[in-house]
Design an enzyme around this catalytic site. Structure first.
Site, PDB file in Angstrom:
ATOM      1  N   ARG A 118       0.834  -1.202   0.000  1.00  0.00           N
ATOM      2  CA  ARG A 118       0.000   0.000   0.000  1.00  0.00           C
ATOM      3  C   ARG A 118       0.872   1.256   0.000  1.00  0.00           C
ATOM      4  NH1 ARG A 118      -3.549   1.335   4.664  1.00  0.00           N
ATOM      5  NH2 ARG A 118      -4.940   2.777   3.622  1.00  0.00           N
ATOM      6  N   LYS A 184       1.957  -7.230  12.559  1.00  0.00           N
ATOM      7  CA  LYS A 184       1.385  -7.444  11.223  1.00  0.00           C
ATOM      8  C   LYS A 184       1.754  -8.827  10.690  1.00  0.00           C
ATOM      9  CE  LYS A 184       1.116  -5.334   6.637  1.00  0.00           C
ATOM     10  NZ  LYS A 184       0.901  -4.069   5.948  1.00  0.00           N
ATOM     11  N   ARG A 318      -2.443   3.356  13.810  1.00  0.00           N
ATOM     12  CA  ARG A 318      -1.390   2.810  14.673  1.00  0.00           C
ATOM     13  C   ARG A 318      -1.901   2.789  16.105  1.00  0.00           C
ATOM     14  NH1 ARG A 318       0.767   1.415  10.667  1.00  0.00           N
ATOM     15  NH2 ARG A 318       2.786   1.928   9.816  1.00  0.00           N
TER      16      ARG A 318
HETATM   17  C1  BTN Z   1       0.265  -3.834   2.319  1.00  0.00           C
HETATM   18  O1  BTN Z   1       0.953  -2.852   2.035  1.00  0.00           O
HETATM   19  O2  BTN Z   1       0.039  -4.142   3.489  1.00  0.00           O
HETATM   20  C2  BTN Z   1      -0.322  -4.697   1.221  1.00  0.00           C
HETATM   21  C3  BTN Z   1       0.666  -5.704   0.728  1.00  0.00           C
HETATM   22  C4  BTN Z   1       0.135  -6.592  -0.381  1.00  0.00           C
HETATM   23  C5  BTN Z   1       1.202  -7.526  -0.943  1.00  0.00           C
HETATM   24  C6  BTN Z   1       0.633  -8.505  -1.928  1.00  0.00           C
HETATM   25  S1  BTN Z   1       1.736  -9.829  -2.267  1.00  0.00           S
HETATM   26  C7  BTN Z   1       0.680 -10.378  -3.549  1.00  0.00           C
HETATM   27  C8  BTN Z   1       0.205  -9.133  -4.279  1.00  0.00           C
HETATM   28  N1  BTN Z   1       1.154  -8.741  -5.278  1.00  0.00           N
HETATM   29  C9  BTN Z   1       1.744  -7.582  -4.995  1.00  0.00           C
HETATM   30  O3  BTN Z   1       2.599  -7.029  -5.682  1.00  0.00           O
HETATM   31  N2  BTN Z   1       1.254  -7.091  -3.857  1.00  0.00           N
HETATM   32  C10 BTN Z   1       0.244  -7.957  -3.290  1.00  0.00           C
END
Ligand code: BTN
Length: 321
Positions: A118, A184, A318
């Protein structure tokens, strides 16, 4: 032969976690020890931890439970499941093929070279130890506003699925994280294209920490945990299959009935319910007690005796400390 073919053959042999001699690997793959060493280096670049034993033997620091199409498909039993050993990003892969996809098609990878999180962050994606899974969905109504709700529904479904598999106590954190023991465990990234007022093509991306080693700590900007360190042992293929199956089913329910039936389920899983939190909204900071979510997917904070809702944009929550 592609550059990754031999490293993939090598990891298949090494994945049993036993020690393998360089000569034997060379014989099996028809190459010299120098070549084996070159491919071992590629595996190390992919984030696989390998011990060199007595200058001639190679052994993984831990066994790898490789992704297995048959095992996953046997659980899911329909639609397309694409398994990629190495990919830039599973979300990107689906987004680039959106016109050819059917509802519920999924892409899973062993290793992402450009996994994304994100707010434009990088998602650390070493080979074979986590789950990187993306699922395609199409929303017929609600358009962009429905995306926030879909993110919450995905979090609920994934947390409930994992808890059911293991009797664990995985929680959710608004809007799109899974939490375990106050850290997390997973993140969800929803991306969409072709948005109109009503319909939208959606890719739901899940990054779930299963057995990532603590060597990756420096690249991650917050406290994190994986299933293995919490003593939770579930086969990666089973997790993948069950999550795809449950998401496909529950997203249909969401389209039929909206977010309201999910709100109670969110409250049961909410890691921060009734806790004091800080909400970062761009450069602004809001402090309040979490009172759950509303029917639009907004987070509700009690501030000075009033309930205020917050939604959208770059908001991050947070614990208050
Ligand atoms: C976050 O920032 O918390 C979300 C992370 C999401 C990661 C997943 S891994 C599978 C999919 N492909 C990516 O490039 N990102 C999501």
């Amino acid at each position: 032969m592609k550059e990754i073919t031999f490293p993939l053959k090598l990891i298949k042999i090494l994945s049993d976690g036993k020690m393998h001699l360089g000569e034997q690997l060379g014989e099996l793959l028809g190459m010299t020890r120098v070549d084996i060493n070159k491919h071992i280096n590629t595996l190390c670049k992919w984030g696989i931890e390998i011990n060199l034993i007595a200058s001639n033997g190679y052994q993984l620091t831990k066994k790898i439970d490789l992704l297995d199409y048959e095992k996953i498909y046997n659980l899911v039993r329909s639609g397309n499941i694409i398994i990629k050993p190495v990919i830039n990003s599973t979300n990107q892969y689906l987004l680039e093929r959106i016109d050819q996809l059917n509802l519920g098609d999924a892409c899973i990878a062993e290793y992402q070279t450009a996994g994304r999180g994100r707010c434009g962050r990088y998602w650390v994606s070493p080979f074979g130890c986590n789950l990187y899974l993306s699922l395609y969905w199409y929303l017929y109504q609600g358009g962009p506003a429905a995306v926030m709700k879909l993110s919450l529904v995905s979090g609920i479904v994934i947390a409930e699925t994992l808890n059911k598999l293991n009797g664990s106590n995985i929680k959710v954190k608004w809007p799109n994280d899974l939490y375990l023991n106050e850290k997390k465990l997973a993140g969800i990234l929803i991306e969409m294209i072709g948005k109109t007022v009503d319909s939208a093509h959606i890719v739901i991306g899940l990054g779930l920490n299963i057995a990532m080693s603590c060597n990756y700590e420096i690249n991650i900007n917050q406290g994190w945990i994986n299933l293995q360190d919490a003593g939770i042992q579930i086969e990666r293929n089973v997790i993948a299959g069950q999550i795809i199956l449950k998401l496909r089913h529950e997203l249909v329910q969401f389209e039929k009935y909206g977010l309201i039936p999910f709100i109670k389920r969110w409250h049961v899983l909410d890691n921060f319910l009734l806790k004091k939190v800080k909400l970062h909204i761009g450069d602004h900071l809001q402090v309040g007690i979490v009172k759950g979510i509303n029917e639009h997917g907004a987070i509700l904070l009690e501030q000075n005796g009033k309930i205020v809702s917050y939604i959208g944009g770059e908001i991050s929550l947070r614990p208050y400390s």
